[in-house]
Design an enzyme around this catalytic site. Structure first.
Site, mmCIF file in Angstrom:
data_model
loop_
_atom_site.group_PDB
_atom_site.id
_atom_site.type_symbol
_atom_site.label_atom_id
_atom_site.label_comp_id
_atom_site.label_asym_id
_atom_site.label_seq_id
_atom_site.Cartn_x
_atom_site.Cartn_y
_atom_site.Cartn_z
ATOM 1 N N ALA A 63 0.818 -1.173 -0.163
ATOM 2 C CA ALA A 63 -0.069 0.217 -0.048
ATOM 3 C C ALA A 63 0.938 1.164 0.058
ATOM 4 C CB ALA A 63 -0.981 -0.042 1.044
ATOM 5 N N GLY A 106 -0.454 -5.117 1.452
ATOM 6 C CA GLY A 106 -1.527 -4.926 0.869
ATOM 7 C C GLY A 106 -1.882 -5.691 -0.407
ATOM 8 N N GLU A 109 -1.994 -9.277 0.230
ATOM 9 C CA GLU A 109 -3.458 -9.636 0.810
ATOM 10 C C GLU A 109 -4.491 -9.512 -0.483
ATOM 11 O OE1 GLU A 109 -3.642 -7.846 5.174
ATOM 12 O OE2 GLU A 109 -2.810 -6.621 3.708
ATOM 13 N N GLU A 129 4.809 -5.364 6.765
ATOM 14 C CA GLU A 129 4.193 -4.355 7.745
ATOM 15 C C GLU A 129 4.968 -4.291 9.113
ATOM 16 O OE1 GLU A 129 0.826 -5.769 4.972
ATOM 17 O OE2 GLU A 129 2.517 -6.598 5.883
#
Length: 256
Positions: A63, A106, A109, A129
């Protein structure tokens, strides 16, 4: 808002792509909102039998950290991608993630929302992360353990270390590893094979598998399976599929 997510549909296959090469296709709120709209279009199009998630050179390198850095708790909740990712998992048609390059945070994911994952040989995947003082917040802590088991998921999430395609294959994070220049082609071939199968049966099989995974009671699961399996004998596709088999020809499924 600049359009950075696109949708193409043909031969029963939908393809959603992110086009942000300058940021290795990293995801931000605008892009995910665009993907959300495209998912609705896929869900409403009865011609779609399979969806591919693919972006050129890099699947999605996480992200957009710059957009997240100054968030407070409420801002982080608004930034979260989970509603869109959950919508992807609810799609009735199979979803294939075709992973080139980086699929991190992200992006990883997003790949986990797919039913099947195909990776290029030089792909790098993981959940970095914790190196930023956070943890996966768009389904990673939930979907990864279900897919690869608790211990392996904890290793990837706690260390933040990326893994290569071969390791991902060995632990079941991806289904198949192919040459980098064959990723989309391989996914497209698989999607088109799926698109030629009985669409009602494929959708129902996906639903039964997903519902069965939510409940570890095997007896209840097999009862659901038998119930849904029997319903297929009310469909035109079942009559056509079996008739075609006996007549030694390819079936012409009509999605009903």
């Amino acid at each position: 808002m600049m359009t950075q997510a696109s949708l193409t549909i043909g031969e029963g296959v939908a393809l959603i792509s992110v086009e942000r090469p300058e940021a290795l296709n990293a995801l931000n709120r605008d892009i995910v909102d665009q993907i959300d709209v495209l998912i609705d279009r896929v869900a409403e199009d009865e011609s779609v039998r399979c969806l591919i998630l693919h972006s050129d050179r890099n699947f999605a390198a996480g992200a957009d950290i710059k957009a997240m850095a100054s968030c407070d708790e409420e801002g982080a909740k608004a930034f979260c991608f989970s509603p869109t990712y959950n919508k992807l998992t609810r799609l009735s048609v199979p979803v294939i993630a075709a992973i080139e390059g980086y699929a991190l945070g992200g992006g990883m994911e997003l790949a986990l929302t797919a039913d099947i994952r195909i990776a290029g040989e030089s792909a790098k995947m993981g959940f970095p992360e914790v190196t930023l003082g956070i943890f996966p917040g768009a389904g990673g802590t939930i979907r990864a353990p279900k897919l690869i088991g608790e211990a392996l998921a904890k290793e990837l999430i706690f260390t933040g270390d990326p893994i290569d395609a071969d390791r991902a294959l060995s632990i079941g994070l991806v289904n198949k590893v192919v040459d980098d220049d064959q990723v989309l082609e391989t996914a497209m071939k698989m999607a088109k094979r799926i698109a030629r199968r009985g669409p009602v049966a494929v959708r129902m099989a996906k639903d039964v598998i997903n519902r069965g995974l939510l409940d570890n009671n095997v007896e209840k699961g097999t009862e659901l399976e038998a119930e849904q399996w029997a319903k297929l004998f009310n469909t035109e596709d079942q009559k056509e599929g079996m008739k075609a088999f006996m007549e030694k020809r390819k079936p012409e499924f009509r999605n009903r």
